[in-house]
Write a protein that holds these residues in place. Structure first.
Motif, PDB file in Angstrom:
ATOM      1  N   LEU A   1       2.800  -1.441   4.644  1.00 18.15           N
ATOM      2  CA  LEU A   1       2.302  -0.066   4.751  1.00 18.15           C
ATOM      3  C   LEU A   1       3.486   0.877   4.570  1.00 18.15           C
ATOM      4  O   LEU A   1       4.294   1.028   5.484  1.00 18.15           O
ATOM      5  CB  LEU A   1       1.653   0.156   6.117  1.00 18.15           C
ATOM      6  CG  LEU A   1       0.581  -0.845   6.542  1.00 18.15           C
ATOM      7  CD1 LEU A   1       0.206  -0.644   8.002  1.00 18.15           C
ATOM      8  CD2 LEU A   1      -0.630  -0.736   5.638  1.00 18.15           C
TER       9      LEU A   1
ATOM     10  N   LEU B   1       0.495  -7.256   4.151  1.00 19.52           N
ATOM     11  CA  LEU B   1       0.304  -5.908   3.625  1.00 19.52           C
ATOM     12  C   LEU B   1       1.411  -5.001   4.138  1.00 19.52           C
ATOM     13  O   LEU B   1       1.527  -4.771   5.343  1.00 19.52           O
ATOM     14  CB  LEU B   1      -1.061  -5.355   4.048  1.00 19.52           C
ATOM     15  CG  LEU B   1      -1.399  -3.936   3.618  1.00 19.52           C
ATOM     16  CD1 LEU B   1      -1.450  -3.813   2.093  1.00 19.52           C
ATOM     17  CD2 LEU B   1      -2.726  -3.497   4.240  1.00 19.52           C
TER      18      LEU B   1
ATOM     19  N   LEU C   1       0.868  -1.179   0.000  1.00 22.44           N
ATOM     20  CA  LEU C   1       0.000   0.000   0.000  1.00 22.44           C
ATOM     21  C   LEU C   1       0.899   1.222   0.000  1.00 22.44           C
ATOM     22  O   LEU C   1       1.581   1.497   0.986  1.00 22.44           O
ATOM     23  CB  LEU C   1      -0.913   0.004   1.231  1.00 22.44           C
ATOM     24  CG  LEU C   1      -1.796   1.233   1.432  1.00 22.44           C
ATOM     25  CD1 LEU C   1      -2.733   1.438   0.248  1.00 22.44           C
ATOM     26  CD2 LEU C   1      -2.592   1.100   2.718  1.00 22.44           C
TER      27      LEU C   1
ATOM     28  N   SER D   1      -7.677  -4.576   0.479  1.00 21.88           N
ATOM     29  CA  SER D   1      -6.609  -5.557   0.686  1.00 21.88           C
ATOM     30  C   SER D   1      -7.053  -6.774   1.494  1.00 21.88           C
ATOM     31  O   SER D   1      -6.233  -7.479   2.059  1.00 21.88           O
ATOM     32  CB  SER D   1      -5.409  -4.885   1.350  1.00 21.88           C
ATOM     33  OG  SER D   1      -5.755  -4.387   2.613  1.00 21.88           O
TER      34      SER D   1
ATOM     35  N   ILE E   1      -3.011   6.689   7.528  1.00 24.39           N
ATOM     36  CA  ILE E   1      -4.097   5.772   7.853  1.00 24.39           C
ATOM     37  C   ILE E   1      -4.645   6.098   9.239  1.00 24.39           C
ATOM     38  O   ILE E   1      -3.882   6.219  10.195  1.00 24.39           O
ATOM     39  CB  ILE E   1      -3.598   4.313   7.809  1.00 24.39           C
ATOM     40  CG1 ILE E   1      -3.112   3.956   6.404  1.00 24.39           C
ATOM     41  CG2 ILE E   1      -4.689   3.347   8.257  1.00 24.39           C
ATOM     42  CD1 ILE E   1      -2.434   2.607   6.311  1.00 24.39           C
TER      43      ILE E   1
ATOM     44  N   PHE F   1      -8.556   1.631  11.019  1.00 19.08           N
ATOM     45  CA  PHE F   1      -7.732   0.539  10.501  1.00 19.08           C
ATOM     46  C   PHE F   1      -7.770  -0.660  11.440  1.00 19.08           C
ATOM     47  O   PHE F   1      -7.908  -1.803  11.002  1.00 19.08           O
ATOM     48  CB  PHE F   1      -6.297   1.031  10.297  1.00 19.08           C
ATOM     49  CG  PHE F   1      -5.393   0.023   9.644  1.00 19.08           C
ATOM     50  CD1 PHE F   1      -5.680  -0.473   8.381  1.00 19.08           C
ATOM     51  CD2 PHE F   1      -4.249  -0.415  10.279  1.00 19.08           C
ATOM     52  CE1 PHE F   1      -4.848  -1.397   7.769  1.00 19.08           C
ATOM     53  CE2 PHE F   1      -3.401  -1.330   9.678  1.00 19.08           C
ATOM     54  CZ  PHE F   1      -3.707  -1.825   8.424  1.00 19.08           C
TER      55      PHE F   1
ATOM     56  N   THR G   1       0.251  -7.033   8.846  1.00 17.91           N
ATOM     57  CA  THR G   1       0.695  -5.710   8.416  1.00 17.91           C
ATOM     58  C   THR G   1       2.139  -5.462   8.846  1.00 17.91           C
ATOM     59  O   THR G   1       2.556  -5.851   9.932  1.00 17.91           O
ATOM     60  CB  THR G   1      -0.216  -4.609   8.993  1.00 17.91           C
ATOM     61  OG1 THR G   1      -0.271  -4.736  10.409  1.00 17.91           O
ATOM     62  CG2 THR G   1      -1.620  -4.717   8.413  1.00 17.91           C
TER      63      THR G   1
ATOM     64  N   SER H   1      -5.863   1.088  -1.337  1.00 19.73           N
ATOM     65  CA  SER H   1      -6.312   1.395   0.022  1.00 19.73           C
ATOM     66  C   SER H   1      -6.360   0.097   0.820  1.00 19.73           C
ATOM     67  O   SER H   1      -6.457  -0.987   0.250  1.00 19.73           O
ATOM     68  CB  SER H   1      -7.695   2.046   0.016  1.00 19.73           C
ATOM     69  OG  SER H   1      -8.679   1.107  -0.377  1.00 19.73           O
ATOM     70  N   TYR H   2      -6.288   0.227   2.124  1.00 19.43           N
ATOM     71  CA  TYR H   2      -6.322  -0.983   2.939  1.00 19.43           C
ATOM     72  C   TYR H   2      -7.675  -1.679   2.835  1.00 19.43           C
ATOM     73  O   TYR H   2      -7.764  -2.888   2.962  1.00 19.43           O
ATOM     74  CB  TYR H   2      -5.928  -0.719   4.397  1.00 19.43           C
ATOM     75  CG  TYR H   2      -6.917   0.096   5.203  1.00 19.43           C
ATOM     76  CD1 TYR H   2      -8.018  -0.504   5.806  1.00 19.43           C
ATOM     77  CD2 TYR H   2      -6.732   1.455   5.400  1.00 19.43           C
ATOM     78  CE1 TYR H   2      -8.913   0.237   6.558  1.00 19.43           C
ATOM     79  CE2 TYR H   2      -7.616   2.195   6.153  1.00 19.43           C
ATOM     80  CZ  TYR H   2      -8.710   1.586   6.731  1.00 19.43           C
ATOM     81  OH  TYR H   2      -9.592   2.315   7.480  1.00 19.43           O
TER      82      TYR H   2
ATOM     83  N   LYS I   1      -0.347   0.232  13.978  1.00 17.16           N
ATOM     84  CA  LYS I   1      -0.925  -0.195  12.708  1.00 17.16           C
ATOM     85  C   LYS I   1      -0.190  -1.389  12.117  1.00 17.16           C
ATOM     86  O   LYS I   1      -0.712  -2.081  11.257  1.00 17.16           O
ATOM     87  CB  LYS I   1      -0.899   0.955  11.707  1.00 17.16           C
ATOM     88  CG  LYS I   1      -1.705   2.153  12.163  1.00 17.16           C
ATOM     89  CD  LYS I   1      -1.459   3.342  11.288  1.00 17.16           C
ATOM     90  CE  LYS I   1      -2.081   4.570  11.935  1.00 17.16           C
ATOM     91  NZ  LYS I   1      -1.367   5.777  11.586  1.00 17.16           N
TER      92      LYS I   1
END
Length: 181
Positions: free
Chosen positions: A104, A102, A63, A96, A110, A115, A126, A92-93, A136
């Motif tokens: 970031l 993922l 992302l 996903s 975010i 989130f 993440t 965008s998350y 996050k």
């Protein structure tokens, strides 16, 4: 004879250090190569929900801007739980949910609470590039004493239905549980 080979090896290492050691570009490239290798290894030490293993691919998503250069593309030749790795870029998350991992690249953009609420419904691991965004990222890459280290947020992973093998937790320089700030 062994002494001779030792000298040859020492000369090769010294030449490599002199040639490449002072280059910032080489250091940056090395850092992202290490992070890419970590990503692959980390994925093998995560306990994934069974439904996440049912997909045809292991989706490694990014992302934001791909700061890893061509290092992530090299992972597409590998597999995780016998599924070929597929590299995807997401906008965008929210898009996903099919990702397993993922990255970031700009987590400051975010909203943390939104989130975290999204993560509670999606088993997506993440990863971020600094410890500042451990709220996050379940895994954060940090540089400590010029080495890439891991900070792991167990609480966030648990919220998403993921957990880590003890082997991975042992190599982390910091482990955050859900009740820590």
């Amino acid at each position: 004879m062994a002494k001779y080979w030792r000298h040859i090896c020492l000369a090769i290492v010294a030449t490599g250090c002199l040639t490449f050691g002072s280059s910032n570009a080489f250091s940056e490239l090395n850092t992202y190569q290490i992070k890419s290798a970590y990503l692959y290894q980390i994925s093998k030490f995560v306990f994934w929900p069974e439904q996440k293993k049912q997909s045809d691919y292991f989706n490694l998503c990014i992302l934001g801007e791909n700061t890893y250069g061509g290092n992530l593309q090299k992972m597409e030749a590998r597999t995780v739980f016998n599924k070929p790795i597929r590299l995807l870029s997401v906008s965008s998350y929210e898009k996903s949910a099919d990702c397993h991992l993922l990255i970031l690249t700009n987590p400051s953009k975010i909203n943390s609470s939104a989130f975290q609420q999204w993560l509670s419904k999606h088993a997506v691991l993440t990863v971020a590039d600094d410890a500042e965004h451990i709220d996050k990222a379940m895994v954060a890459f940090v540089l400590e004493n010029q080495r890439v280290r891991l900070h792991i947020n167990i609480g966030l992973a648990k919220q998403s239905g993921l957990s880590f093998a003890a082997n991975l937790l042992e190599v982390a320089s910091k482990v955050k549980t859900g009740d820590q700030q």
